[in-house]
Design a protein around this motif. Structure first.
Motif, mmCIF file in Angstrom:
data_model
loop_
_atom_site.group_PDB
_atom_site.id
_atom_site.type_symbol
_atom_site.label_atom_id
_atom_site.label_comp_id
_atom_site.label_asym_id
_atom_site.label_seq_id
_atom_site.Cartn_x
_atom_site.Cartn_y
_atom_site.Cartn_z
ATOM 1 N N GLU A 11 0.564 -0.650 0.605
ATOM 2 C CA GLU A 11 -0.194 0.014 0.038
ATOM 3 C C GLU A 11 1.365 1.332 0.106
ATOM 4 O O GLU A 11 1.758 1.356 0.864
ATOM 5 C CB GLU A 11 -0.821 -0.125 1.408
ATOM 6 N N THR A 14 1.794 5.588 -5.753
ATOM 7 C CA THR A 14 1.325 6.232 -6.472
ATOM 8 C C THR A 14 1.679 6.793 -7.730
ATOM 9 O O THR A 14 1.141 7.462 -8.550
ATOM 10 C CB THR A 14 1.219 7.150 -5.553
ATOM 11 N N CYS A 15 3.246 5.927 -8.057
ATOM 12 C CA CYS A 15 4.052 6.847 -9.080
ATOM 13 C C CYS A 15 4.924 5.544 -9.490
ATOM 14 O O CYS A 15 5.458 4.871 -8.921
ATOM 15 C CB CYS A 15 4.584 8.064 -9.213
ATOM 16 N N ASP A 16 5.561 5.939 -10.343
ATOM 17 C CA ASP A 16 6.883 4.680 -11.229
ATOM 18 C C ASP A 16 8.432 5.093 -9.676
ATOM 19 O O ASP A 16 8.810 4.415 -9.880
ATOM 20 C CB ASP A 16 7.404 5.286 -12.024
ATOM 21 N N ASN A 38 4.228 -4.451 -9.589
ATOM 22 C CA ASN A 38 2.927 -3.869 -10.144
ATOM 23 C C ASN A 38 1.866 -2.757 -10.007
ATOM 24 O O ASN A 38 1.504 -3.048 -8.752
ATOM 25 C CB ASN A 38 1.926 -4.979 -10.610
ATOM 26 N N LEU A 39 2.046 -1.561 -10.179
ATOM 27 C CA LEU A 39 1.494 -0.182 -9.916
ATOM 28 C C LEU A 39 0.473 -0.449 -9.991
ATOM 29 O O LEU A 39 -0.653 -0.058 -9.038
ATOM 30 C CB LEU A 39 2.274 1.111 -10.231
ATOM 31 N N ALA A 40 -0.479 -0.584 -10.402
ATOM 32 C CA ALA A 40 -2.104 -0.435 -10.917
ATOM 33 C C ALA A 40 -2.402 -1.730 -9.438
ATOM 34 O O ALA A 40 -3.198 -1.285 -9.276
ATOM 35 C CB ALA A 40 -2.309 -1.249 -11.969
ATOM 36 N N THR A 41 -1.926 -2.973 -9.757
ATOM 37 C CA THR A 41 -2.501 -3.703 -8.494
ATOM 38 C C THR A 41 -2.318 -3.577 -7.070
ATOM 39 O O THR A 41 -2.775 -3.534 -5.801
ATOM 40 C CB THR A 41 -2.625 -5.324 -9.500
ATOM 41 N N GLY A 42 -1.144 -3.081 -7.018
ATOM 42 C CA GLY A 42 -0.015 -3.161 -5.664
ATOM 43 C C GLY A 42 0.303 -4.132 -5.249
ATOM 44 O O GLY A 42 1.044 -4.042 -4.280
ATOM 45 N N GLU A 43 0.892 -5.098 -5.880
ATOM 46 C CA GLU A 43 1.169 -6.587 -5.592
ATOM 47 C C GLU A 43 2.434 -6.568 -6.123
ATOM 48 O O GLU A 43 3.253 -5.873 -7.211
ATOM 49 C CB GLU A 43 0.757 -7.123 -6.401
#
Length: 70
Positions: A11, A14-16, A38-43
């Motif tokens: 958690e 928020t960014c690259d 994986n930024l989109a899923t947080g995994e």
């Protein structure tokens, strides 16, 4: 050398720049072979040598980079 894979939900990304910070923190852990963030899923998926690193050291690296492990 036998490697294993684990994944964590992280958690606060928020960014690259966050992705890079997590990759750098994990790369500094002895035994880590590769990371996939994986930024989109947080995994965060990590391939590592369990004889040289444990899940607690991986989680601590992520926490040390300023992120929460869910």
């Amino acid at each position: 050398m036998a490697t294993t894979e684990t994944s964590f939900m992280v958690e606060g990304m928020t960014c690259d720049g966050c992705v890079s910070a997590i990759k750098r923190a994990l790369a500094a852990v002895d035994g880590v072979e590769s990371t996939d963030v994986n930024l989109a899923t947080g995994e965060v998926k990590i391939v590592y040598d369990p004889a040289r690193a444990g899940t607690s050291s991986l989680q601590n690296a992520i926490l040390g980079a300023g992120f929460d492990v869910g």
